[in-house]
Design a protein around this motif. Sequence first.
Motif, PDB file in Angstrom:
ATOM      1  N   ASP A  50      72.084 -22.429  50.338  1.00  0.00           N
ATOM      2  CA  ASP A  50      70.956 -22.781  50.844  1.00  0.00           C
ATOM      3  C   ASP A  50      69.990 -21.827  50.901  1.00  0.00           C
ATOM      4  N   ASP A  51      68.885 -21.978  50.193  1.00  0.00           N
ATOM      5  CA  ASP A  51      67.841 -20.822  50.122  1.00  0.00           C
ATOM      6  C   ASP A  51      66.705 -21.274  50.916  1.00  0.00           C
ATOM      7  N   TRP A  52      66.777 -21.744  52.042  1.00  0.00           N
ATOM      8  CA  TRP A  52      65.933 -21.977  53.014  1.00  0.00           C
ATOM      9  C   TRP A  52      64.700 -20.920  53.555  1.00  0.00           C
ATOM     10  N   LEU A  53      65.385 -19.645  53.438  1.00  0.00           N
ATOM     11  CA  LEU A  53      64.578 -18.539  53.898  1.00  0.00           C
ATOM     12  C   LEU A  53      63.642 -18.337  52.832  1.00  0.00           C
ATOM     13  N   SER A  54      63.696 -18.565  51.589  1.00  0.00           N
ATOM     14  CA  SER A  54      62.660 -18.325  50.622  1.00  0.00           C
ATOM     15  C   SER A  54      61.397 -18.993  50.674  1.00  0.00           C
ATOM     16  N   ARG A  55      61.556 -20.077  51.660  1.00  0.00           N
ATOM     17  CA  ARG A  55      60.372 -21.010  51.916  1.00  0.00           C
ATOM     18  C   ARG A  55      59.610 -20.499  53.104  1.00  0.00           C
ATOM     19  N   ALA A  56      59.859 -19.417  53.760  1.00  0.00           N
ATOM     20  CA  ALA A  56      59.424 -18.886  54.989  1.00  0.00           C
ATOM     21  C   ALA A  56      57.865 -18.735  54.626  1.00  0.00           C
ATOM     22  N   ALA A  57      56.882 -19.289  55.745  1.00  0.00           N
ATOM     23  CA  ALA A  57      55.444 -19.045  55.635  1.00  0.00           C
ATOM     24  C   ALA A  57      55.198 -18.084  56.940  1.00  0.00           C
ATOM     25  N   THR A  58      55.896 -18.577  58.010  1.00  0.00           N
ATOM     26  CA  THR A  58      55.553 -17.711  59.397  1.00  0.00           C
ATOM     27  C   THR A  58      57.066 -17.672  60.225  1.00  0.00           C
ATOM     28  N   GLY A  59      57.003 -16.655  61.330  1.00  0.00           N
ATOM     29  CA  GLY A  59      58.126 -16.627  61.885  1.00  0.00           C
ATOM     30  C   GLY A  59      57.621 -16.603  63.333  1.00  0.00           C
ATOM     31  N   LYS A  60      58.352 -16.899  64.263  1.00  0.00           N
ATOM     32  CA  LYS A  60      57.897 -17.025  65.631  1.00  0.00           C
ATOM     33  C   LYS A  60      59.070 -16.479  66.499  1.00  0.00           C
ATOM     34  N   LEU A  61      58.778 -15.341  67.169  1.00  0.00           N
ATOM     35  CA  LEU A  61      59.734 -14.750  68.049  1.00  0.00           C
ATOM     36  C   LEU A  61      59.912 -15.781  69.193  1.00  0.00           C
ATOM     37  N   PHE A  64      54.055 -14.480  56.798  1.00  0.00           N
ATOM     38  CA  PHE A  64      54.488 -13.981  55.560  1.00  0.00           C
ATOM     39  C   PHE A  64      53.351 -13.903  54.563  1.00  0.00           C
ATOM     40  N   ILE A  65      52.962 -12.915  53.854  1.00  0.00           N
ATOM     41  CA  ILE A  65      52.085 -13.010  52.800  1.00  0.00           C
ATOM     42  C   ILE A  65      52.624 -12.837  51.522  1.00  0.00           C
ATOM     43  N   ALA A  66      52.467 -13.851  50.543  1.00  0.00           N
ATOM     44  CA  ALA A  66      52.926 -13.802  49.339  1.00  0.00           C
ATOM     45  C   ALA A  66      54.270 -13.334  49.088  1.00  0.00           C
ATOM     46  N   LEU A  67      55.019 -13.935  49.952  1.00  0.00           N
ATOM     47  CA  LEU A  67      56.486 -13.892  49.693  1.00  0.00           C
ATOM     48  C   LEU A  67      57.192 -14.483  48.487  1.00  0.00           C
ATOM     49  N   GLY A  68      58.031 -13.540  47.810  1.00  0.00           N
ATOM     50  CA  GLY A  68      58.327 -13.896  46.306  1.00  0.00           C
ATOM     51  C   GLY A  68      59.662 -13.456  46.327  1.00  0.00           C
ATOM     52  N   GLY A  69      60.459 -13.743  45.418  1.00  0.00           N
ATOM     53  CA  GLY A  69      61.987 -13.219  45.217  1.00  0.00           C
ATOM     54  C   GLY A  69      62.542 -13.645  43.783  1.00  0.00           C
ATOM     55  N   THR A  70      63.551 -13.061  43.505  1.00  0.00           N
ATOM     56  CA  THR A  70      64.501 -13.090  42.292  1.00  0.00           C
ATOM     57  C   THR A  70      64.460 -14.645  42.366  1.00  0.00           C
ATOM     58  N   ARG A  71      65.067 -15.274  41.233  1.00  0.00           N
ATOM     59  CA  ARG A  71      65.457 -16.698  40.884  1.00  0.00           C
ATOM     60  C   ARG A  71      66.905 -16.888  40.460  1.00  0.00           C
ATOM     61  N   MET A  72      67.857 -16.119  40.952  1.00  0.00           N
ATOM     62  CA  MET A  72      69.334 -16.509  40.375  1.00  0.00           C
ATOM     63  C   MET A  72      69.715 -17.602  41.057  1.00  0.00           C
ATOM     64  N   GLY A 127      57.823  -9.042  49.902  1.00  0.00           N
ATOM     65  CA  GLY A 127      56.168  -9.554  50.378  1.00  0.00           C
ATOM     66  C   GLY A 127      55.685  -8.685  51.359  1.00  0.00           C
ATOM     67  N   GLN A 128      54.654  -9.321  51.944  1.00  0.00           N
ATOM     68  CA  GLN A 128      53.900  -8.516  53.184  1.00  0.00           C
ATOM     69  C   GLN A 128      53.928  -9.245  54.185  1.00  0.00           C
ATOM     70  N   TRP A 129      53.765  -8.830  55.628  1.00  0.00           N
ATOM     71  CA  TRP A 129      53.829  -9.474  56.652  1.00  0.00           C
ATOM     72  C   TRP A 129      52.752  -8.869  57.553  1.00  0.00           C
ATOM     73  N   ALA A 130      52.364  -9.749  58.336  1.00  0.00           N
ATOM     74  CA  ALA A 130      51.033  -9.315  59.264  1.00  0.00           C
ATOM     75  C   ALA A 130      51.325 -10.139  60.615  1.00  0.00           C
ATOM     76  N   GLU A 131      50.965  -9.346  61.665  1.00  0.00           N
ATOM     77  CA  GLU A 131      51.159  -9.719  62.956  1.00  0.00           C
ATOM     78  C   GLU A 131      49.897 -10.460  63.578  1.00  0.00           C
ATOM     79  N   ALA A 132      50.149 -11.617  63.784  1.00  0.00           N
ATOM     80  CA  ALA A 132      49.000 -12.403  64.522  1.00  0.00           C
ATOM     81  C   ALA A 132      49.625 -13.075  65.823  1.00  0.00           C
ATOM     82  N   ALA A 133      49.395 -14.358  66.160  1.00  0.00           N
ATOM     83  CA  ALA A 133      49.953 -14.910  67.466  1.00  0.00           C
ATOM     84  C   ALA A 133      51.483 -14.977  66.832  1.00  0.00           C
ATOM     85  N   ASP A 134      51.777 -15.229  65.557  1.00  0.00           N
ATOM     86  CA  ASP A 134      53.219 -15.171  65.317  1.00  0.00           C
ATOM     87  C   ASP A 134      53.259 -14.193  64.005  1.00  0.00           C
ATOM     88  N   VAL A 135      54.326 -14.082  63.145  1.00  0.00           N
ATOM     89  CA  VAL A 135      54.568 -13.332  61.939  1.00  0.00           C
ATOM     90  C   VAL A 135      54.004 -14.260  60.690  1.00  0.00           C
TER      91      VAL A 135
END
Length: 95
Positions: free
Chosen positions: A58-69, A44-52, A34-42
């Motif tokens: 545990d596929d928790w990372l596939s639900r990521a919307a933002t990241g905070k350093l 994640f824009i249109a994060l997609g993935g394969t579906r095997m 997908g894409q990422w943009a730097e704001a106050a946090d990171v």
Amino acid sequence: MLGLWGSKDHRQPWLELLHDGRVVGLDGCNRLFGQWAEAADVDFIALGGTRMFCEGVDDWLSRAATGKLQDDGSMAIFDLKEKELGILAKEGKNS
């Protein structure tokens, strides 16, 4: 802000923020992109993935919307409802 969080060891979740605004990674089973943009946090824009199907992953990372350093360089990952999903260490092992 660029770099790798998590571990590229077998079946470990990781994300890499690239110079061209792309994000690539693995949720432990499926490739993420997908894409990422730097704001106050990171953001994640249109994060997609394969579906095997991968039993026991545990596929928790596939639900990521933002990241905070974090102060230690790690990145806390949050979903769309701002619930913390997990933490990826900066270029190292996950916690």
